[in-house]
Design an enzyme around this catalytic site. Structure first.
Site, PDB file in Angstrom:
ATOM      1  N   ARG A 179      -4.442 -34.016  60.658  1.00 15.30           N
ATOM      2  CA  ARG A 179      -4.755 -33.880  62.082  1.00 15.30           C
ATOM      3  C   ARG A 179      -5.329 -35.191  62.624  1.00 15.30           C
ATOM      4  O   ARG A 179      -4.968 -35.642  63.714  1.00 15.30           O
ATOM      5  CB  ARG A 179      -5.763 -32.735  62.295  1.00 15.30           C
ATOM      6  CG  ARG A 179      -5.336 -31.403  61.696  1.00 15.30           C
ATOM      7  CD  ARG A 179      -4.429 -30.611  62.612  1.00 15.30           C
ATOM      8  NE  ARG A 179      -3.861 -29.458  61.929  1.00 15.30           N
ATOM      9  CZ  ARG A 179      -4.456 -28.279  61.809  1.00 15.30           C
ATOM     10  NH1 ARG A 179      -5.647 -28.098  62.341  1.00 15.30           N
ATOM     11  NH2 ARG A 179      -3.855 -27.294  61.176  1.00 15.30           N
TER      12      ARG A 179
ATOM     13  N   GLU B  70      -6.088 -11.788  55.015  1.00 17.56           N
ATOM     14  CA  GLU B  70      -5.009 -12.543  55.662  1.00 17.56           C
ATOM     15  C   GLU B  70      -3.796 -12.727  54.747  1.00 17.56           C
ATOM     16  O   GLU B  70      -3.689 -13.724  54.039  1.00 17.56           O
ATOM     17  CB  GLU B  70      -5.505 -13.919  56.120  1.00 17.56           C
ATOM     18  CG  GLU B  70      -4.435 -14.740  56.835  1.00 17.56           C
ATOM     19  CD  GLU B  70      -4.897 -16.132  57.233  1.00 17.56           C
ATOM     20  OE1 GLU B  70      -4.085 -16.865  57.815  1.00 17.56           O
ATOM     21  OE2 GLU B  70      -6.057 -16.488  56.953  1.00 17.56           O
TER      22      GLU B  70
ATOM     23  N   LYS C  13      -6.490 -10.447  59.519  1.00 16.78           N
ATOM     24  CA  LYS C  13      -5.904 -11.610  60.191  1.00 16.78           C
ATOM     25  C   LYS C  13      -4.406 -11.602  59.909  1.00 16.78           C
ATOM     26  O   LYS C  13      -3.904 -12.346  59.072  1.00 16.78           O
ATOM     27  CB  LYS C  13      -6.558 -12.905  59.720  1.00 16.78           C
ATOM     28  CG  LYS C  13      -6.056 -14.131  60.481  1.00 16.78           C
ATOM     29  CD  LYS C  13      -6.880 -15.376  60.202  1.00 16.78           C
ATOM     30  CE  LYS C  13      -6.301 -16.572  60.955  1.00 16.78           C
ATOM     31  NZ  LYS C  13      -7.136 -17.781  60.872  1.00 16.78           N
TER      32      LYS C  13
ATOM     33  N   SER D 251      -2.056 -17.558  64.713  1.00 17.58           N
ATOM     34  CA  SER D 251      -1.006 -18.042  65.620  1.00 17.58           C
ATOM     35  C   SER D 251       0.223 -18.526  64.857  1.00 17.58           C
ATOM     36  O   SER D 251       1.340 -18.459  65.364  1.00 17.58           O
ATOM     37  CB  SER D 251      -1.536 -19.155  66.525  1.00 17.58           C
ATOM     38  OG  SER D 251      -2.104 -20.205  65.761  1.00 17.58           O
ATOM     39  N   GLY D 252       0.035 -19.057  63.665  1.00 21.01           N
ATOM     40  CA  GLY D 252       1.142 -19.353  62.767  1.00 21.01           C
ATOM     41  C   GLY D 252       2.183 -20.326  63.276  1.00 21.01           C
ATOM     42  O   GLY D 252       3.361 -20.179  62.966  1.00 21.01           O
ATOM     43  N   GLY D 253       1.799 -21.304  64.080  1.00 12.44           N
ATOM     44  CA  GLY D 253       2.766 -22.284  64.554  1.00 12.44           C
ATOM     45  C   GLY D 253       3.338 -21.993  65.924  1.00 12.44           C
ATOM     46  O   GLY D 253       4.174 -22.754  66.432  1.00 12.44           O
TER      47      GLY D 253
ATOM     48  N   ARG E  74      -4.740 -24.177  65.318  1.00 10.03           N
ATOM     49  CA  ARG E  74      -3.983 -25.114  66.155  1.00 10.03           C
ATOM     50  C   ARG E  74      -3.829 -24.622  67.589  1.00 10.03           C
ATOM     51  O   ARG E  74      -3.844 -25.418  68.535  1.00 10.03           O
ATOM     52  CB  ARG E  74      -2.607 -25.362  65.530  1.00 10.03           C
ATOM     53  CG  ARG E  74      -2.647 -26.231  64.284  1.00 10.03           C
ATOM     54  CD  ARG E  74      -1.277 -26.330  63.629  1.00 10.03           C
ATOM     55  NE  ARG E  74      -0.885 -25.079  62.992  1.00 10.03           N
ATOM     56  CZ  ARG E  74       0.323 -24.828  62.501  1.00 10.03           C
ATOM     57  NH1 ARG E  74       1.274 -25.747  62.621  1.00 10.03           N
ATOM     58  NH2 ARG E  74       0.588 -23.680  61.915  1.00 10.03           N
TER      59      ARG E  74
END
Length: 388
Positions: free
Chosen positions: A72, A215, A257, A299-301, A329
């Protein structure tokens, strides 16, 4: 942890859902040893879970490993140094009023013990903002022998002692992420391994005073349609709750999650927020007990806007659980780019973070509209074979 053992004659299921299609023998009465949790932390776990699952608030996932944090930072031209990681994390946790929209923050181990650039403990800053500190406790993914190029999550060895130390440091919930890949099957072995690992982690966490976030991420990779995702998700969650029950996990003291039910990222047929909502809520109603206080979606992308729109669609009617977000993200992307590593950009970056946090707060309440969203916030962030 103390426990009581009772002898009881009963009929018990001997197979999880994966074996349900096989011919079953007639059940016979068996004498089994039933273990009843004597949970010293039970009341605290329920209180913590309800605090995190509070109206209009969700989780800021800032638990990227140092390696991922380095990626990042590299995207904005910064070196992966402890000082740069500290500066960025300070920016996030000191955003004024963040606790209005964020109820919990997942931290990496370094962050749990870290101070801000001004020398104040990050955990204390979060607590002052009425944000519950959490901690990532898994040790990452490794290849799963005997599978179709799939993985399993390590970290159970020594988990109890680590979590006891994290609790003393101020953490009150934990996160364990494992993944399931649809293009690679998923195999029965991989799903069982994921579910069993999550169940053991959840039981150990509760015994040490930490609310476990469960998750099993179903990766976006693939060309499959939304129906295939739905099919796999049903099996994954059936297995996960089967093994959590086997491990005496208290459902009132956990948070989930999950991935939203969407087509694969490379599928030509895209889904509307309404379709994602319909499939995802149908999955939850079929597989998730109402005792679970909160569903905090990853959100997974997805793009920042897409993740918010889908969450908003799921909150257009009443749900038996708090349906909210646990985004990394999808909360941080614009914030990171706005900061760019420049001290003079800190306020603008914090404003960008608060803008996204507020948008998702509104989505949790079912009141979000996408009017005025920047084009950059609509850009997808899917990365094939993404490593967290």
């Amino acid at each position: 942890m103390a426990s009581a053992t009772l002898l009881k004659s009963s009929f018990l299921p001997k197979k999880s859902e994966w074996g349900a299609t096989r011919q079953a023998a007639a059940p016979k009465p068996v004498t089994v040893s039933m273990v009843v949790r004597a949970g010293a932390y039970d009341d605290e776990l329920v209180k913590t879970a309800k605090t995190i699952a509070s109206p209009g608030r969700g989780i800021l996932a800032m638990d990227e490993s140092n390696a991922t944090c380095g990626k990042r930072l590299a995207s904005i031209g910064l070196e992966n140094t402890e000082a740069n990681r500290q500066a960025y994390r300070t920016l996030l946790v000191t955003a004024p009023g963040l606790g209005q929209y964020i109820s919990g923050a997942i931290l990496f181990e370094e962050t749990l013990y870290q101070s801000t650039v001004d020398g104040k403990k990050i955990v204390d800053i979060l607590t002052e903002q009425k944000i519950v500190p959490g901690i990532k406790v898994d040790k990452g993914l490794v290849p799963l022998a005997g599978s179709n190029n799939e993985s399993w999550c390590q970290g159970l060895d020594g988990l109890a002692s680590r979590e006891a130390a994290y609790y003393q440091q101020g953490a009150r919930f934990a996160k364990w992420r494992t993944v399931v890949s649809i293009p690679n099957g998923p195999s029965e072995l991989a799903v069982k391994e994921a579910a069993w690992g999550l169940a053991r982690y959840a039981a150990i966490s509760q015994d040490n005073g930490l609310v476990p976030i469960v998750e099993p991420e179903i990766l976006l990779d693939g060309e499959h349609g939304i129906d295939r995702t739905f099919e796999v998700a049903q099996k994954v969650w059936a297995e996960t709750f089967f093994y959590m029950a086997e491990n005496n996990v208290m459902f009132e003291g956990i948070l989930l999650k999950p991935s939203m039910v969407t087509p694969g990222a490379e599928c030509k047929d895209r889904a509307t927020p309404e379709q994602v909502s319909d499939y995802t809520l149908k999955l939850l109603h079929r597989r998730i007990p109402p005792a679970v206080p909160g569903i905090m979606f990853l959100s997974g992308g997805q793009s920042e806007v897409e993740a918010t729109q889908n969450l908003n669609a799921m909150n257009q009617g009443p749900n038996p659980w708090h349906v909210s977000f646990s985004y990394a993200r999808a909360l941080q992307n614009t914030c990171l780019k706005t900061w760019g590593g420049q001290p003079e950009n800190v306020k603008a970056a914090q404003d960008a973070l608060l803008l996204r946090a507020k948008a998702n707060s509104l989505a949790q309440l079912g009141k979000y509209t996408s009017d005025g969203e920047a084009a950059e916030a609509k850009e997808g962030m899917f990365v094939k074979n993404y490593v967290y």
